[in-house]
Design a protein around this motif. Structure first.
Motif, PDB file in Angstrom:
ATOM      1  N   PHE A 110       2.491   6.422  -7.056  1.00  0.00           N
ATOM      2  CA  PHE A 110       1.530   7.416  -7.537  1.00  0.00           C
ATOM      3  C   PHE A 110       2.049   8.831  -7.289  1.00  0.00           C
ATOM      4  O   PHE A 110       1.866   9.718  -8.129  1.00  0.00           O
ATOM      5  CB  PHE A 110       0.160   7.225  -6.886  1.00  0.00           C
ATOM      6  N   ARG A 111       2.719   9.052  -6.153  1.00  0.00           N
ATOM      7  CA  ARG A 111       3.310  10.365  -5.861  1.00  0.00           C
ATOM      8  C   ARG A 111       4.350  10.745  -6.917  1.00  0.00           C
ATOM      9  O   ARG A 111       4.478  11.896  -7.300  1.00  0.00           O
ATOM     10  CB  ARG A 111       3.966  10.359  -4.483  1.00  0.00           C
ATOM     11  N   ARG A 112       5.104   9.747  -7.379  1.00  0.00           N
ATOM     12  CA  ARG A 112       6.119   9.975  -8.417  1.00  0.00           C
ATOM     13  C   ARG A 112       5.506  10.170  -9.802  1.00  0.00           C
ATOM     14  O   ARG A 112       6.208  10.479 -10.749  1.00  0.00           O
ATOM     15  CB  ARG A 112       7.041   8.753  -8.527  1.00  0.00           C
ATOM     16  N   GLY A 113       4.228   9.888  -9.929  1.00  0.00           N
ATOM     17  CA  GLY A 113       3.577   9.969 -11.231  1.00  0.00           C
ATOM     18  C   GLY A 113       3.694   8.679 -12.030  1.00  0.00           C
ATOM     19  O   GLY A 113       3.387   8.646 -13.219  1.00  0.00           O
ATOM     20  N   ASP A 114       4.143   7.612 -11.388  1.00  0.00           N
ATOM     21  CA  ASP A 114       4.311   6.308 -12.041  1.00  0.00           C
ATOM     22  C   ASP A 114       3.037   5.479 -11.822  1.00  0.00           C
ATOM     23  O   ASP A 114       2.932   4.686 -10.898  1.00  0.00           O
ATOM     24  CB  ASP A 114       5.530   5.596 -11.447  1.00  0.00           C
ATOM     25  N   ARG A 115       2.080   5.687 -12.696  1.00  0.00           N
ATOM     26  CA  ARG A 115       0.769   5.048 -12.529  1.00  0.00           C
ATOM     27  C   ARG A 115       0.854   3.531 -12.717  1.00  0.00           C
ATOM     28  O   ARG A 115       0.158   2.779 -12.047  1.00  0.00           O
ATOM     29  CB  ARG A 115      -0.254   5.673 -13.471  1.00  0.00           C
TER      30      ARG A 115
ATOM     31  N   GLY B  35       2.242   2.177  -9.560  1.00  0.00           N
ATOM     32  CA  GLY B  35       1.257   2.480  -8.527  1.00  0.00           C
ATOM     33  C   GLY B  35       0.157   1.432  -8.515  1.00  0.00           C
ATOM     34  O   GLY B  35      -0.175   0.855  -7.472  1.00  0.00           O
ATOM     35  N   TYR B  36      -0.388   1.149  -9.698  1.00  0.00           N
ATOM     36  CA  TYR B  36      -1.432   0.119  -9.792  1.00  0.00           C
ATOM     37  C   TYR B  36      -0.870  -1.281  -9.521  1.00  0.00           C
ATOM     38  O   TYR B  36      -1.537  -2.115  -8.922  1.00  0.00           O
ATOM     39  CB  TYR B  36      -2.112   0.152 -11.162  1.00  0.00           C
ATOM     40  N   ARG B  37       0.339  -1.530  -9.976  1.00  0.00           N
ATOM     41  CA  ARG B  37       0.908  -2.869  -9.778  1.00  0.00           C
ATOM     42  C   ARG B  37       1.183  -3.149  -8.296  1.00  0.00           C
ATOM     43  O   ARG B  37       0.873  -4.243  -7.804  1.00  0.00           O
ATOM     44  CB  ARG B  37       2.179  -3.022 -10.617  1.00  0.00           C
ATOM     45  N   PHE B  38       1.744  -2.175  -7.583  1.00  0.00           N
ATOM     46  CA  PHE B  38       1.927  -2.354  -6.135  1.00  0.00           C
ATOM     47  C   PHE B  38       0.572  -2.442  -5.426  1.00  0.00           C
ATOM     48  O   PHE B  38       0.416  -3.203  -4.477  1.00  0.00           O
ATOM     49  CB  PHE B  38       2.758  -1.213  -5.540  1.00  0.00           C
ATOM     50  N   LEU B  39      -0.406  -1.666  -5.894  1.00  0.00           N
ATOM     51  CA  LEU B  39      -1.746  -1.744  -5.306  1.00  0.00           C
ATOM     52  C   LEU B  39      -2.346  -3.136  -5.521  1.00  0.00           C
ATOM     53  O   LEU B  39      -3.006  -3.679  -4.626  1.00  0.00           O
ATOM     54  CB  LEU B  39      -2.650  -0.666  -5.904  1.00  0.00           C
ATOM     55  N   ALA B  40      -2.084  -3.734  -6.675  1.00  0.00           N
ATOM     56  CA  ALA B  40      -2.565  -5.102  -6.938  1.00  0.00           C
ATOM     57  C   ALA B  40      -1.953  -6.080  -5.944  1.00  0.00           C
ATOM     58  O   ALA B  40      -2.637  -6.978  -5.438  1.00  0.00           O
ATOM     59  CB  ALA B  40      -2.222  -5.520  -8.371  1.00  0.00           C
ATOM     60  N   ARG B  41      -0.674  -5.923  -5.647  1.00  0.00           N
ATOM     61  CA  ARG B  41      -0.035  -6.789  -4.646  1.00  0.00           C
ATOM     62  C   ARG B  41      -0.683  -6.572  -3.280  1.00  0.00           C
ATOM     63  O   ARG B  41      -0.936  -7.524  -2.542  1.00  0.00           O
ATOM     64  CB  ARG B  41       1.464  -6.508  -4.554  1.00  0.00           C
TER      65      ARG B  41
ATOM     66  N   HIS C 190       0.846  -1.186   0.000  1.00  0.00           N
ATOM     67  CA  HIS C 190       0.000   0.000   0.000  1.00  0.00           C
ATOM     68  C   HIS C 190       0.889   1.247   0.000  1.00  0.00           C
ATOM     69  O   HIS C 190       0.672   2.186  -0.782  1.00  0.00           O
ATOM     70  CB  HIS C 190      -0.908  -0.036   1.244  1.00  0.00           C
ATOM     71  N   ASP C 191       1.902   1.245   0.859  1.00  0.00           N
ATOM     72  CA  ASP C 191       2.813   2.388   0.926  1.00  0.00           C
ATOM     73  C   ASP C 191       3.639   2.535  -0.347  1.00  0.00           C
ATOM     74  O   ASP C 191       3.887   3.658  -0.806  1.00  0.00           O
ATOM     75  CB  ASP C 191       3.723   2.270   2.147  1.00  0.00           C
ATOM     76  N   LEU C 192       4.077   1.422  -0.927  1.00  0.00           N
ATOM     77  CA  LEU C 192       4.804   1.498  -2.206  1.00  0.00           C
ATOM     78  C   LEU C 192       3.903   2.050  -3.315  1.00  0.00           C
ATOM     79  O   LEU C 192       4.363   2.825  -4.160  1.00  0.00           O
ATOM     80  CB  LEU C 192       5.331   0.126  -2.614  1.00  0.00           C
ATOM     81  N   ALA C 193       2.638   1.655  -3.317  1.00  0.00           N
ATOM     82  CA  ALA C 193       1.698   2.177  -4.315  1.00  0.00           C
ATOM     83  C   ALA C 193       1.570   3.692  -4.159  1.00  0.00           C
ATOM     84  O   ALA C 193       1.601   4.431  -5.152  1.00  0.00           O
ATOM     85  CB  ALA C 193       0.333   1.498  -4.175  1.00  0.00           C
ATOM     86  N   LYS C 194       1.430   4.158  -2.929  1.00  0.00           N
ATOM     87  CA  LYS C 194       1.332   5.606  -2.697  1.00  0.00           C
ATOM     88  C   LYS C 194       2.575   6.322  -3.185  1.00  0.00           C
ATOM     89  O   LYS C 194       2.491   7.385  -3.817  1.00  0.00           O
ATOM     90  CB  LYS C 194       1.092   5.891  -1.209  1.00  0.00           C
ATOM     91  N   GLU C 195       3.754   5.729  -2.927  1.00  0.00           N
ATOM     92  CA  GLU C 195       5.007   6.339  -3.387  1.00  0.00           C
ATOM     93  C   GLU C 195       5.041   6.412  -4.917  1.00  0.00           C
ATOM     94  O   GLU C 195       5.409   7.440  -5.494  1.00  0.00           O
ATOM     95  CB  GLU C 195       6.211   5.541  -2.887  1.00  0.00           C
TER      96      GLU C 195
END
Length: 198
Positions: free
Chosen positions: A153-158, A161-167, A146-151
Motif C-alpha cells: 500500500f505504501r508503494r501504491g500497489d493496491r 496490498g489487498y492480496r497480502f492482506l487477504a493472506r 500484514h507487513d507486506l500489505a503495508k509495504e
C-alpha cells in the motif's frame, strides 16, 4: 442486552463458518465494509524473506477462474472475471483469503517439531502454547503478510496490498479455529505419530 446479542452473534458466526472455506467467511466479513473500489491487477514484484513450495505458489491473478471450492450445497461468494484488467477490492480479499491453503506452505522443512502435526503447512497455520512453550507460527504468518500489505500500500500497489492482506486474514481465521490453537489437537497428533510409523 446489546452485549448478549453481540456474543450470541459471534458464537453463531463461529459455529456457522468454523468449517466453511476462508472465501465464504472473508466475503461475509468484508462485503459491506470494503469500498466498492476497482483495483488494477499488477504483477508480483516483491523480495520476500519467506520460503515457499514454488511448485504450488500462485503469483498470477486467478480472480474469476474457479479457484473457490466447497461442499455440495454450500453458498460460494461471487467470483466475476476481471473487467479491463481490474477486480473489486472485496474480491481480491475473498479469493485470496484461501491462498495459503493452495500448497505454498507444504513440503518444506520449517520446524523440527512439524512431525507432530504431519506437515509444514501446519507450522505456519497453527499456534500452540503448552506449559509455557510455544509451538508453530500462525501469529508470525499473520504479521508477515500484514507487513507486506503495508509495504505494498505504501508503494501504491493496491492489488498486492489487498492480496497480502487477504493472506494475513487467512492466518487470523486459522487462529480462530479450535483445532489450530488447542493443545488437545497437538496431543492427538503426537500420539498418532508415535503409533503410526508411516
Amino acid at each position: 442486552m446489546r452485549t448478549i446479542l453481540s456474543v450470541l452473534l459471534a458464537a453463531v458466526s463461529v459455529l456457522a463458518f468454523s468449517w466453511s472455506g476462508h472465501e465464504g467467511l472473508t466475503y461475509y466479513i468484508v462485503k459491506d465494509i470494503v469500498p466498492d473500489e476497482m483495483v488494477k491487477i499488477t504483477p508480483y514484484n516483491y523480495q520476500e524473506k519467506r520460503i515457499y513450495n514454488l511448485s504450488k505458489l500462485v503469483l498470477e491473478d486467478v480472480c474469476g477462474k474457479g479457484t473457490m471450492e466447497a461442499w455440495e450445497g454450500a453458498l460460494l461468494p461471487p467470483n466475476p472475471s476481471p473487467v479491463e484488467g481490474k477486480v473489486p477490492a472485496w474480491q481480491i480479499l475473498t479469493v485470496y483469503s484461501s491462498e495459503p491453503d493452495w500448497g505454498m506452505d507444504q513440503g518444506l522443512e520449517l520446524s523440527p517439531y512439524q512431525f507432530l502435526i504431519g506437515n509444514s503447512q501446519g507450522v505456519r497455520h497453527m499456534k500452540y502454547r503448552i506449559m509455557g512453550l510455544e509451538f508453530f507460527e500462525a501469529d508470525k504468518s499473520f504479521y508477515y503478510f500484514h507487513d507486506l500489505a503495508k509495504e505494498a500500500f505504501r508503494r501504491g500497489d493496491r492489488y498486492w496490498g489487498y492480496r497480502f492482506l487477504a493472506r494475513a486474514l487467512h492466518y487470523i481465521e486459522d487462529l480462530s479455529q479450535p483445532t489450530t490453537t488447542h493443545r488437545e489437537r497437538l496431543e492427538r497428533s503426537f500420539r498418532r505419530s508415535l503409533t503410526d510409523p508411516s
